[in-house]
Design an enzyme around this catalytic site. Structure first.
Site, PDB file in Angstrom:
ATOM      1  N   ALA A 172       1.050  -0.854  -0.033  1.00 12.78           N
ATOM      2  CA  ALA A 172       0.078   0.349   0.032  1.00 12.78           C
ATOM      3  C   ALA A 172       0.682   0.857  -0.085  1.00 12.78           C
ATOM      4  O   ALA A 172       2.247   1.272   0.185  1.00 12.78           O
ATOM      5  CB  ALA A 172      -1.078  -0.243   1.091  1.00 12.78           C
ATOM      6  N   SER A 173       0.310   1.680  -0.160  1.00 11.05           N
ATOM      7  CA  SER A 173       0.602   3.857  -0.752  1.00 11.05           C
ATOM      8  C   SER A 173       2.095   3.413  -1.358  1.00 11.05           C
ATOM      9  O   SER A 173       2.550   2.796  -2.432  1.00 11.05           O
ATOM     10  CB  SER A 173       1.017   4.292   0.036  1.00 11.05           C
ATOM     11  OG  SER A 173       1.350   5.925   0.601  1.00 11.05           O
TER      12      SER A 173
END
Length: 419
Positions: free
Chosen positions: A237-238
């Protein structure tokens, strides 16, 4: 969206922690009481408040353990772990601060104390890396009553720009284990204890890191723990979304979930600067010295900017803002790398992220997956805080789990009976 703190940065980091409450990472009342002791924009008050709350949660866990209350002890230790993690987060402008390492170690220790008391099992693993170093990892295995038929599908989860392995639990294993998936998480270079203890720095060619991780998961762990290497996914994620896509070019990866990842780090940072300033520096018209002076002056009155460049210098292993910008130019998927990905791919974006937009990242990433047909790639753009609109799906982890594992079930041919 309701603001607990006036500043977007502090508010986001508060929601990042509060959003783990459904998965034992926080207690709402404890978080609200802690927020009341924090001065917006003041990292010292942030540290003191969360560290004190971590100690309180630790004491409650010890109290529960002493009377044989396993769930109470587990929840207390895991909350303490997350509060310790949060406490040191905003100290990264001064990475030599000894409280960073001591809090990170306390977080890892409390997490392990809690996890041994929970449903399921976890194995701590050291992945051989480079220069005699190892990367700390954890293999989470679902309890027998949660397992699907046949071998156990597995998700290899990579962290991102500022995560720790303990925090990764809420994003991956917390949703995976009840659905019968195993998860292998790790601290890579520039992350968690690999950065804080071993001073290993973040690298753009993450495929070299995950290649070693996959070697160990497939060669050492899968035969022992009945893991299904034909149903092996990578998730991040990110910035972990970028890193997961670097990993996905490996043919051993059978599916990838890239949650709110960037296409090009430099382009994102460049878009937040006045064109005359960044273009003047790029052309050589403005010197490194002037560029650094301007960033340092602005950072002296803007804590978010100070933290972003301070943390960047630390994780990249560089000394100046100009060095940060040059390093960021290496973190890009614009060079045709995405055409190497041959496995089914889920790309997500966050419409309300204050870091970068889906138009800058999720959409062009999706469009650049040129080796995949329409049925092999899927795009989901979250909107509003409850719908996954914040970066990394902060505040909507249950929705993220639902979307991700429904897609993985379909991709891996896992069928579940209607309830």
């Amino acid at each position: 969206m309701h603001q607990i703190f006036p500043s977007t940065f502090f508010n986001f980091e508060f929601l990042r922690l509060l959003g783990t409450a459904p998965y034992l990472g926080a207690e709402t009342g404890e978080c609200l009481a802690t927020a009341a002791r924090i001065k917006d924009g003041d990292p010292e008050s942030w540290y003191q408040a969360w560290y004190e709350q971590a100690q309180k949660a630790l004491a409650l866990a010890d109290e529960a353990k002493a009377v044989g209350d396993g769930p109470g002890a587990a929840w207390g230790y895991i909350r303490a772990s997350n509060y310790f993690r949060a406490s040191e987060f905003l100290l990264h402008c001064t990475p030599e601060d000894p409280r960073i390492l001591s809090s990170a170690v306390a977080s890892a220790d409390a997490f392990d104390k809690g996890w041994i008391l929970l449903d399921g099992s976890v194995r701590k693993v050291e992945i051989p890396y480079e220069g005699g170093n190892t990367l700390p990892g954890r293999l989470y295995l679902p309890a027998p009553h949660h397992q699907v038929s046949g071998k156990i599908p597995v998700v290899v989860q990579t962290g991102g720009f500022d995560s720790t392995q303990e925090e990764l639990y809420y994003y991956g294993a917390a949703g995976a284990l009840p659905r019968g998936y195993a998860v292998f998480s790790f601290d890579g270079p520039g992350q968690g204890l690999s950065l804080r203890k071993d001073k290993l720095y973040l690298r753009p060619d993450w495929e070299h890191v995950t290649s070693k991780v996959l070697d160990h998961v497939i060669g050492e762990l899968a035969p022992v723990h009945n893991l299904d290497v034909d149903r092996l996914a990578v998730f991040g994620a990110s910035l972990g979304g970028y890193l997961s896509l670097r990993a996905a070019a490996d043919p051993r990866v059978k599916a990838v979930v890239s949650c709110d990842g960037p296409l090009d780090l430099f382009d994102i940072t460049r878009s937040r600067m006045p064109p005359w300033f960044i273009n003047g520096w790029l052309s050589g018209w403005l010197s490194d010295g002037f560029f650094n002076w301007v960033i340092d002056r602005l950072a002296s009155v803007n804590f978010q900017l100070a933290w972003e460049f301070g943390h960047s210098k630390w994780v990249y292993g560089v000394k100046t803002p100009a060095d940060v910008m040059r390093t960021m130019q290496k973190f890009s998927l614009k060079d045709g790398y995405l055409s190497k990905i041959k496995c089914p791919t889920l790309i997500t974006g966050a419409a309300d992220s204050f870091y970068f937009t889906p138009q800058q990242n999720a959409h062009p990433i999706f469009d650049s997956l040129s080796a995949l047909g329409p049925a092999e790639k899927h795009l989901w753009i979250g909107k509003d805080v409850e719908g996954g609109g914040l970066q990394a799906k902060i505040g909507a982890l249950a929705l993220m789990h639902h979307k991700m594992f429904a897609w993985l079930d379909e991709t891996f041919g896992i069928r579940r009976d209607e309830l």
